[in-house]
Design a protein around this motif. Structure first.
Motif, PDB file in Angstrom:
ATOM      1  N   ASP A  61      27.600 -18.057  -9.994  1.00 34.85           N
ATOM      2  CA  ASP A  61      27.885 -17.059 -11.016  1.00 34.85           C
ATOM      3  C   ASP A  61      27.018 -15.827 -10.765  1.00 34.85           C
ATOM      4  N   THR A  66      29.116  -8.684 -12.257  1.00 30.88           N
ATOM      5  CA  THR A  66      30.567  -8.470 -12.179  1.00 30.88           C
ATOM      6  C   THR A  66      30.947  -7.083 -12.696  1.00 30.88           C
ATOM      7  N   THR A  70      33.348  -4.392 -10.927  1.00 33.13           N
ATOM      8  CA  THR A  70      34.517  -3.819 -11.595  1.00 33.13           C
ATOM      9  C   THR A  70      34.507  -2.297 -11.507  1.00 33.13           C
ATOM     10  N   PRO A 185      41.627 -10.145  -9.898  1.00 33.56           N
ATOM     11  CA  PRO A 185      41.316 -10.863  -8.655  1.00 33.56           C
ATOM     12  C   PRO A 185      42.223 -10.468  -7.490  1.00 33.56           C
ATOM     13  N   VAL A 201      35.572 -16.310  -2.851  1.00 33.93           N
ATOM     14  CA  VAL A 201      35.467 -15.596  -4.132  1.00 33.93           C
ATOM     15  C   VAL A 201      36.149 -16.434  -5.206  1.00 33.93           C
ATOM     16  N   GLU A 202      35.510 -16.575  -6.337  1.00 31.03           N
ATOM     17  CA  GLU A 202      36.172 -17.097  -7.528  1.00 31.03           C
ATOM     18  C   GLU A 202      36.005 -16.059  -8.633  1.00 31.03           C
ATOM     19  N   TRP A 203      37.064 -15.906  -9.420  1.00 32.83           N
ATOM     20  CA  TRP A 203      36.985 -14.982 -10.553  1.00 32.83           C
ATOM     21  C   TRP A 203      37.472 -15.755 -11.776  1.00 32.83           C
ATOM     22  N   THR A 205      38.503 -16.999 -15.528  1.00 38.56           N
ATOM     23  CA  THR A 205      39.380 -16.404 -16.530  1.00 38.56           C
ATOM     24  C   THR A 205      39.124 -17.011 -17.896  1.00 38.56           C
ATOM     25  N   ALA A 211      41.283 -12.589 -16.111  1.00 40.22           N
ATOM     26  CA  ALA A 211      40.000 -12.642 -15.421  1.00 40.22           C
ATOM     27  C   ALA A 211      38.974 -11.795 -16.160  1.00 40.22           C
ATOM     28  N   LEU A 217      32.806 -13.240 -12.037  1.00 39.41           N
ATOM     29  CA  LEU A 217      32.765 -13.418 -10.585  1.00 39.41           C
ATOM     30  C   LEU A 217      31.773 -14.486 -10.134  1.00 39.41           C
TER      31      LEU A 217
END
Length: 328
Positions: A61, A66, A70, A185, A201-203, A205, A211, A217
């Motif tokens: 994390d 994040t 963005t 994402p 990458v994981e985003w 939700t 997301a 992120l």
């Protein structure tokens, strides 16, 4: 230098001076300076992942760092003409809320007020992030997250005061998705992560499948550092223009004072440390992305000190007492 840095870091880890440290990657002038991984309990938001041995490929994390990512995506979309410029009225971008747009005070809101967290609306995130008393959690629980943000009680004129607000970033995420026709994402993968060679990458939700632009992120420290290198290079990477240079400059321009002395740009904290310019992406638990243009240095730090009032000590100790002294 790398050996000396590792030795110094090992001493401080053993001495308990950088508690909760999970990982650090420092890069100077494109060359690795320091890379370290520890062990400890980790979480994906509020779900425990157990005790992990962290490594180069372990996703972590990055919480509110994040927000800074963005902002980069907003700049890319703006360069493509897909999102409104900062001066545009904010409620005009949300025509589904004509009742809110009819309020003369809310009609004064611009996109820049979201970028600088200066909406002038009531928003408190000082409660734990598992409590609906926290505005970001209440937003996630609301039937319509964007109405929840935009109809908060008005506390003052927009642009006058910085107030930490994950809702402001959520609005930016919606503008990106609406403008590009892709989820955050999907757009991030196409225009930022893939061009940087970032595969893992994981985003995360919310319950509605949207997301989190503010805190969702998960990246490895290596890949987080790569994003810092992109900022140092004013948006260029491997001969390719990824983010417009003028957006990088605008994003890192100090605009408002935070509550603790640093200034705020567009979703980045702006200040100085030991007389060096410093831009920081900052997340709960000690997640940090430090960018020091004067030194051509980027430092990515992940840690597990979530909701700890003293969570900022470990990343600052890393930077002040281990990495910067080696720059002399």
């Amino acid at each position: 230098m790398t050996t000396r840095l590792h030795d110094r870091l090992d001493e401080m880890v053993e001495g308990g001076q950088v508690g909760g440290l999970h990982g650090v990657v420092a890069v100077r002038g494109g060359q690795p300076l320091l890379e370290y991984y520890g062990a400890g309990e980790d979480f994906a938001w509020n779900a425990s992942l157990g005790v992990l041995e962290f490594g180069p490929e372990t996703l972590h994390d990055i919480r509110s760092v994040t927000k800074s990512v963005t902002a980069l995506l907003y700049g890319v979309a703006l360069g493509e003409g897909l999102v409104p410029p900062p001066t545009e009225p904010l409620l005009r971008q949300f025509p589904q809320y004509p009742d809110l747009a009819a309020d003369p005070q809310r009609a004064r809101l611009t996109v820049e007020h979201a970028l600088t967290m200066s909406l002038g609306l009531e928003w408190r995130e000082d409660a734990p992030y598992d409590s609906p008393a926290n505005a970001e959690i209440a937003m996630e629980l609301a039937p319509d997250r964007y109405r929840y943000i935009l109809e908060r009680p008005i506390l003052g004129p927009p642009g006058a005061r910085w107030t930490y607000c994950g809702g402001a970033t959520a609005l930016l995420g919606r503008l990106i998705s609406d403008g590009t026709g892709r989820s955050l994402p999907q757009y991030g993968q196409a225009v930022l992560f893939a061009p940087l060679g970032i595969d893992g990458v994981e985003w995360m939700t919310g319950a509605d499948g949207v997301a989190s632009a503010a805190s969702g992120l998960r990246l490895s420290p290596r890949d987080l550092a790569r994003i810092g290198e992109l900022v140092l290079a004013e948006g260029a990477w491997d001969g390719q223009r990824i983010v417009p240079a003028d957006w990088i400059h605008a994003m890192l321009q100090p605009r408002l004072q935070t509550g603790w002395g640093e200034q705020y740009g567009y979703q980045w904290y702006i200040g100085s440390l030991q007389h060096h310019r410093l831009a920081t992406g900052m997340g709960n638990g000690g997640q940090r992305l430090f960018v020091l243009p004067d030194l051509d240095l980027t430092v990515a730090i992940t840690a597990g000190n979530y909701d700890d009032p003293d969570q900022g000590r470990t990343p600052l100790t890393m930077l002040e007492r281990i990495i910067l002294p080696a720059m002399a």
